[in-house]
Design a protein around this motif. Structure first.
Motif, PDB file in Angstrom:
ATOM      1  N   ASN A 216       0.828  -1.217   0.000  1.00  0.00           N
ATOM      2  CA  ASN A 216       0.000   0.000   0.000  1.00  0.00           C
ATOM      3  C   ASN A 216       0.854   1.256   0.000  1.00  0.00           C
ATOM      4  N   GLY A 217       2.105   1.129  -0.445  1.00  0.00           N
ATOM      5  CA  GLY A 217       3.017   2.266  -0.483  1.00  0.00           C
ATOM      6  C   GLY A 217       3.952   2.340   0.696  1.00  0.00           C
ATOM      7  N   ALA A 218       3.585   1.723   1.803  1.00  0.00           N
ATOM      8  CA  ALA A 218       4.451   1.698   2.981  1.00  0.00           C
ATOM      9  C   ALA A 218       5.304   0.430   2.947  1.00  0.00           C
ATOM     10  N   ALA A 219       6.300   0.393   3.826  1.00  0.00           N
ATOM     11  CA  ALA A 219       7.165  -0.774   3.897  1.00  0.00           C
ATOM     12  C   ALA A 219       6.362  -1.980   4.392  1.00  0.00           C
ATOM     13  N   ALA A 220       6.697  -3.164   3.864  1.00  0.00           N
ATOM     14  CA  ALA A 220       6.033  -4.392   4.307  1.00  0.00           C
ATOM     15  C   ALA A 220       6.412  -4.694   5.748  1.00  0.00           C
ATOM     16  N   PRO A 221       5.505  -5.244   6.536  1.00  0.00           N
ATOM     17  CA  PRO A 221       5.849  -5.608   7.916  1.00  0.00           C
ATOM     18  C   PRO A 221       6.990  -6.621   7.938  1.00  0.00           C
ATOM     19  N   ALA A 222       7.790  -6.580   8.966  1.00  0.00           N
ATOM     20  CA  ALA A 222       8.882  -7.540   9.102  1.00  0.00           C
ATOM     21  C   ALA A 222       8.338  -8.879   9.567  1.00  0.00           C
ATOM     22  N   GLY A 223       8.934  -9.944   9.107  1.00  0.00           N
ATOM     23  CA  GLY A 223       8.556 -11.279   9.519  1.00  0.00           C
ATOM     24  C   GLY A 223       9.676 -12.232   9.203  1.00  0.00           C
ATOM     25  N   LYS A 224       9.529 -13.498   9.616  1.00  0.00           N
ATOM     26  CA  LYS A 224      10.573 -14.478   9.349  1.00  0.00           C
ATOM     27  C   LYS A 224      10.761 -14.651   7.850  1.00  0.00           C
ATOM     28  N   ARG A 225       9.678 -14.594   7.100  1.00  0.00           N
ATOM     29  CA  ARG A 225       9.727 -14.685   5.640  1.00  0.00           C
ATOM     30  C   ARG A 225       8.538 -13.911   5.111  1.00  0.00           C
ATOM     31  N   VAL A 226       8.762 -13.039   4.166  1.00  0.00           N
ATOM     32  CA  VAL A 226       7.709 -12.168   3.648  1.00  0.00           C
ATOM     33  C   VAL A 226       7.617 -12.345   2.139  1.00  0.00           C
ATOM     34  N   LEU A 227       6.404 -12.566   1.636  1.00  0.00           N
ATOM     35  CA  LEU A 227       6.123 -12.584   0.207  1.00  0.00           C
ATOM     36  C   LEU A 227       5.198 -11.415  -0.100  1.00  0.00           C
ATOM     37  N   VAL A 228       5.632 -10.544  -0.997  1.00  0.00           N
ATOM     38  CA  VAL A 228       4.874  -9.352  -1.341  1.00  0.00           C
ATOM     39  C   VAL A 228       4.151  -9.592  -2.666  1.00  0.00           C
ATOM     40  N   ILE A 229       2.829  -9.417  -2.637  1.00  0.00           N
ATOM     41  CA  ILE A 229       2.030  -9.567  -3.861  1.00  0.00           C
ATOM     42  C   ILE A 229       2.367  -8.425  -4.811  1.00  0.00           C
ATOM     43  N   GLY A 230       2.644  -8.787  -6.057  1.00  0.00           N
ATOM     44  CA  GLY A 230       3.056  -7.805  -7.050  1.00  0.00           C
ATOM     45  C   GLY A 230       4.552  -7.776  -7.260  1.00  0.00           C
ATOM     46  N   ASP A 231       5.309  -8.210  -6.249  1.00  0.00           N
ATOM     47  CA  ASP A 231       6.773  -8.289  -6.369  1.00  0.00           C
ATOM     48  C   ASP A 231       7.223  -9.745  -6.390  1.00  0.00           C
ATOM     49  N   ASP A 232       7.040 -10.423  -5.269  1.00  0.00           N
ATOM     50  CA  ASP A 232       7.463 -11.831  -5.179  1.00  0.00           C
ATOM     51  C   ASP A 232       6.463 -12.761  -5.849  1.00  0.00           C
ATOM     52  N   LEU A 233       5.190 -12.428  -5.735  1.00  0.00           N
ATOM     53  CA  LEU A 233       4.137 -13.225  -6.358  1.00  0.00           C
ATOM     54  C   LEU A 233       3.175 -12.302  -7.092  1.00  0.00           C
ATOM     55  N   ILE A 234       2.831 -12.662  -8.314  1.00  0.00           N
ATOM     56  CA  ILE A 234       1.955 -11.829  -9.136  1.00  0.00           C
ATOM     57  C   ILE A 234       0.641 -12.565  -9.354  1.00  0.00           C
ATOM     58  N   ASP A 235      -0.440 -11.894  -9.000  1.00  0.00           N
ATOM     59  CA  ASP A 235      -1.790 -12.491  -9.058  1.00  0.00           C
ATOM     60  C   ASP A 235      -2.370 -12.259 -10.440  1.00  0.00           C
ATOM     61  N   VAL A 236      -1.922 -13.032 -11.433  1.00  0.00           N
ATOM     62  CA  VAL A 236      -2.241 -12.758 -12.830  1.00  0.00           C
ATOM     63  C   VAL A 236      -3.723 -12.941 -13.139  1.00  0.00           C
ATOM     64  N   GLU A 237      -4.408 -13.840 -12.460  1.00  0.00           N
ATOM     65  CA  GLU A 237      -5.816 -14.101 -12.757  1.00  0.00           C
ATOM     66  C   GLU A 237      -6.760 -13.453 -11.753  1.00  0.00           C
ATOM     67  N   GLY A 238      -6.210 -12.794 -10.737  1.00  0.00           N
ATOM     68  CA  GLY A 238      -7.043 -12.134  -9.743  1.00  0.00           C
ATOM     69  C   GLY A 238      -7.698 -13.080  -8.747  1.00  0.00           C
ATOM     70  N   LEU A 239      -7.346 -14.367  -8.787  1.00  0.00           N
ATOM     71  CA  LEU A 239      -7.990 -15.325  -7.888  1.00  0.00           C
ATOM     72  C   LEU A 239      -7.488 -15.189  -6.450  1.00  0.00           C
ATOM     73  N   PHE A 240      -6.225 -14.800  -6.285  1.00  0.00           N
ATOM     74  CA  PHE A 240      -5.740 -14.555  -4.925  1.00  0.00           C
ATOM     75  C   PHE A 240      -6.524 -13.414  -4.293  1.00  0.00           C
ATOM     76  N   ALA A 241      -6.677 -12.318  -5.029  1.00  0.00           N
ATOM     77  CA  ALA A 241      -7.419 -11.167  -4.500  1.00  0.00           C
ATOM     78  C   ALA A 241      -8.849 -11.554  -4.144  1.00  0.00           C
ATOM     79  N   GLN A 242      -9.466 -12.378  -4.980  1.00  0.00           N
ATOM     80  CA  GLN A 242     -10.851 -12.792  -4.736  1.00  0.00           C
ATOM     81  C   GLN A 242     -10.943 -13.706  -3.519  1.00  0.00           C
ATOM     82  N   ARG A 243     -10.073 -14.685  -3.442  1.00  0.00           N
ATOM     83  CA  ARG A 243     -10.162 -15.684  -2.374  1.00  0.00           C
ATOM     84  C   ARG A 243      -9.689 -15.142  -1.024  1.00  0.00           C
ATOM     85  N   PHE A 244      -8.834 -14.113  -1.045  1.00  0.00           N
ATOM     86  CA  PHE A 244      -8.299 -13.564   0.207  1.00  0.00           C
ATOM     87  C   PHE A 244      -8.880 -12.193   0.544  1.00  0.00           C
TER      88      PHE A 244
END
Length: 534
Positions: A463-491
């Motif tokens: 959302n423009g701010a830094a991602a929260p820190a965690g043991k492992r972080v996957l950022v949608i749009g960078d690490d994973l791309i939701d090409v079909e929009g199903l992640f956005a719908q299901r989550f």
């Protein structure tokens, strides 16, 4: 009867522990090389924990036994490296049909939507699954399978157990920090600890026949109430690989188990069902069953899993599927405890979560059994009235119980949304994450559950701010791309949404706007530290 005695046989070999003057200590010993024990051992080994797996036999293939493996089980098997082999061999299905006499009451689709890597179910003889798991285990250098190693003694201390093990070359002792008892319904370890099951024993007898034949039946689950070929009873048909078909026939409580397995009794029953005799018997068994469990699954350093901990009827394919989920729940917790990243009390959450799951399975299984095989005149009247209504009334179709099929467990979590926002979509707190097709940062296709693997992970929608820190972080749009929009719908994503995923891919927490403190507390609570939740 069993025409297919042995498919795979493994040789006994002497272990180094047998030549040492005092017992060797191992972090984890698993007893029982069935699907539950193998999955648990592989999961632990993949997490870096050395494992010794003991089994008193040396072979696989004495009857097909369990055949139905559900989507969640296949997702677990995929993470363990064997799902592809199982899918190549297995029969994929998702449609079930329920009949009364010859009339179709209703049909159901267990996975009506696309966008999942794994199918709703596959049918696969248990010996094929076990062989795939044994082959995978052999690839792991820190997993030692010892065939023809029978546990004959168990002594428990404050920080581990000592096992006495019988082999073709004599006895030896072995020490383990933790012991996983996955040695099945007749668990010897359960007997050594003098633990009793609680629950219900059913007297009705059922015939299982695996029949080899060429057939035009589709790969669906067909269940009959009172079919014309088996008056007054129930019947079930499933397709397996190798042109083998599983037939279940209800016999009643007074059937003679030994006599009913004789070919001269079985063949006429099958001929009457199929209308021809162009088939060969592969395997025949008569069974009764129990809906029971141990009061507690964790006893000091001994942890029970699968049929050693709980037993259900076969209706709904809940046995092996729930047992494999036991192993998945336990493995990551044991690994964190052994690595010093979690307190020993984390293992108590295994008992809490899987006891609730067992109760749910036993409840579904008991209700299915009562509907399929009524034990009183009142239950029979209810069943017959429901079936009569189901022909015309949609609400009654939902009351017909031919075996509620295995579903993944949802665990209660105190890590609820702190800001009180409502969430839509199919992702639910405490449940396994729904899969979704994605692309990785290189643009290559990848499934969400593949990307998660078996690690604690934060998934963050930027959302423009830094991602929260965690043991492992996957950022949608960078690490994973939701090409079909199903992640956005299901989550039900919005900018800033963050999801904490457990190592077993269950959703532990989610926030519309996470903070470092919220994530840190949730992560600590996930790992069993008191006072960790936000």
């Amino acid at each position: 009867m069993n025409s297919r005695k042995i498919l795979y046989q493994f040789g006994y070999r002497r272990s180094a522990d047998q030549d040492r003057p005092s017992p060797t200590r191992h972090p984890v010993t698993v007893v029982g090389a069935g699907p539950v024990g193998l999955c648990t051992a592989i999961d632990l080994a993949q997490r870096g924990v050395p494992v010794v797996l003991l089994d008193d036999a040396d072979r696989i293939g004495e009857g097909s036994r369990g055949i139905c493996y559900a989507k969640r089980t296949l997702e677990i098997l995929d993470r363990l490296g064997v799902a592809e082999t199982c899918l190549e061999k297995g029969v994929t299905w998702k449609v079930g049909k329920v009949y009364q006499r010859n009339e179709l009451l209703y049909a159901f689709d267990l996975l009506p939507e696309d966008g999942h890597k794994m199918p709703a179910f596959i049918n696969l003889q248990q010996y094929y699954l076990e062989h795939a798991l044994v082959a995978r285990a052999a690839e792991l250098p820190n997993l030692d399978i010892r065939w023809r190693n029978k546990v004959t003694g168990l002594k428990q201390g404050n920080d581990g157990v000592t096992l006495t093990i019988e082999t073709p070359e004599g006895l030896y002792d072995l020490d383990a920090d933790w012991l996983v008892a996955a040695d099945g319904a007749r668990s010897a370890l359960r007997g050594m600890l003098e633990l009793a099951f609680q629950g219900e024993v059913f007297e009705d007898r059922f015939l299982i026949a695996d029949v080899r034949m060429k057939g035009d039946f589709p790969p669906e689950r067909w269940f009959w109430f009172d079919p014309p070929f088996h008056d007054g009873r129930s019947a079930l048909l499933h397709k397996q690989p190798d042109d083998v078909w599983r037939i279940d026939l209800q016999l009643g409580p007074d059937a003679d188990a030994k006599a009913e397995q004789a070919p001269e009794r079985v063949i006429p029953r099958i001929r009457q069902m199929l209308g021809h005799d162009a088939f060969a018997l592969e395997w025949v068994s008569v069974y009764t069953f129990q809906c029971r469990r141990l009061e507690r699954f964790v006893h000091g350093r001994v942890v029970f899993a699968g049929d050693a901990a709980h037993q259900v009827s076969p209706f709904g394919a809940r046995g092996a599927n729930s047992g494999i989920q036991d192993g998945e729940n336990l493995a990551w917790k044991l690994a964190l405890v052994i690595e010093g990243e979690a307190p020993k009390s984390l293992i108590n959450t295994y008992e809490l979560e899987r006891s609730v799951a067992a109760d749910e399975n036993i409840s579904h299984s008991t209700r299915s059994t009562d509907f399929i095989a009524p034990r009183s005149a009142q239950e029979l009247r209810f069943r017959d009235a429901t079936l009569a209504l189901a022909r015309h009334a949609p609400f009654a179709k939902r009351m017909v119980n031919s075996g509620r099929l295995s579903m993944p467990s949802t665990y209660e979590t105190p890590l609820s949304t702190p800001d009180g926002d409502a969430w839509s979509g199919s992702a639910r707190l405490g449940a396994p994450l729904p899969d979704a097709p994605m692309r990785n940062s290189s643009g290559q296709p990848i499934w969400l559950l593949e990307a998660l693997g078996g690690e604690e992970t934060l998934i963050h929608v930027p959302n423009g701010a830094a991602a929260p820190a965690g043991k492992r972080v996957l950022v949608i749009g960078d690490d994973l791309i939701d090409v079909e929009g199903l992640f956005a719908q299901r989550f039900d994503t919005t900018p800033g949404s963050t999801y904490l995923v457990r190592p077993d891919q269950h959703l532990a927490a989610r926030w519309r706007h996470a903070t470092r403190l919220l994530v840190e507390r949730a992560s600590r609570r996930l790992r069993g530290f008191e006072g960790g939740h936000a």
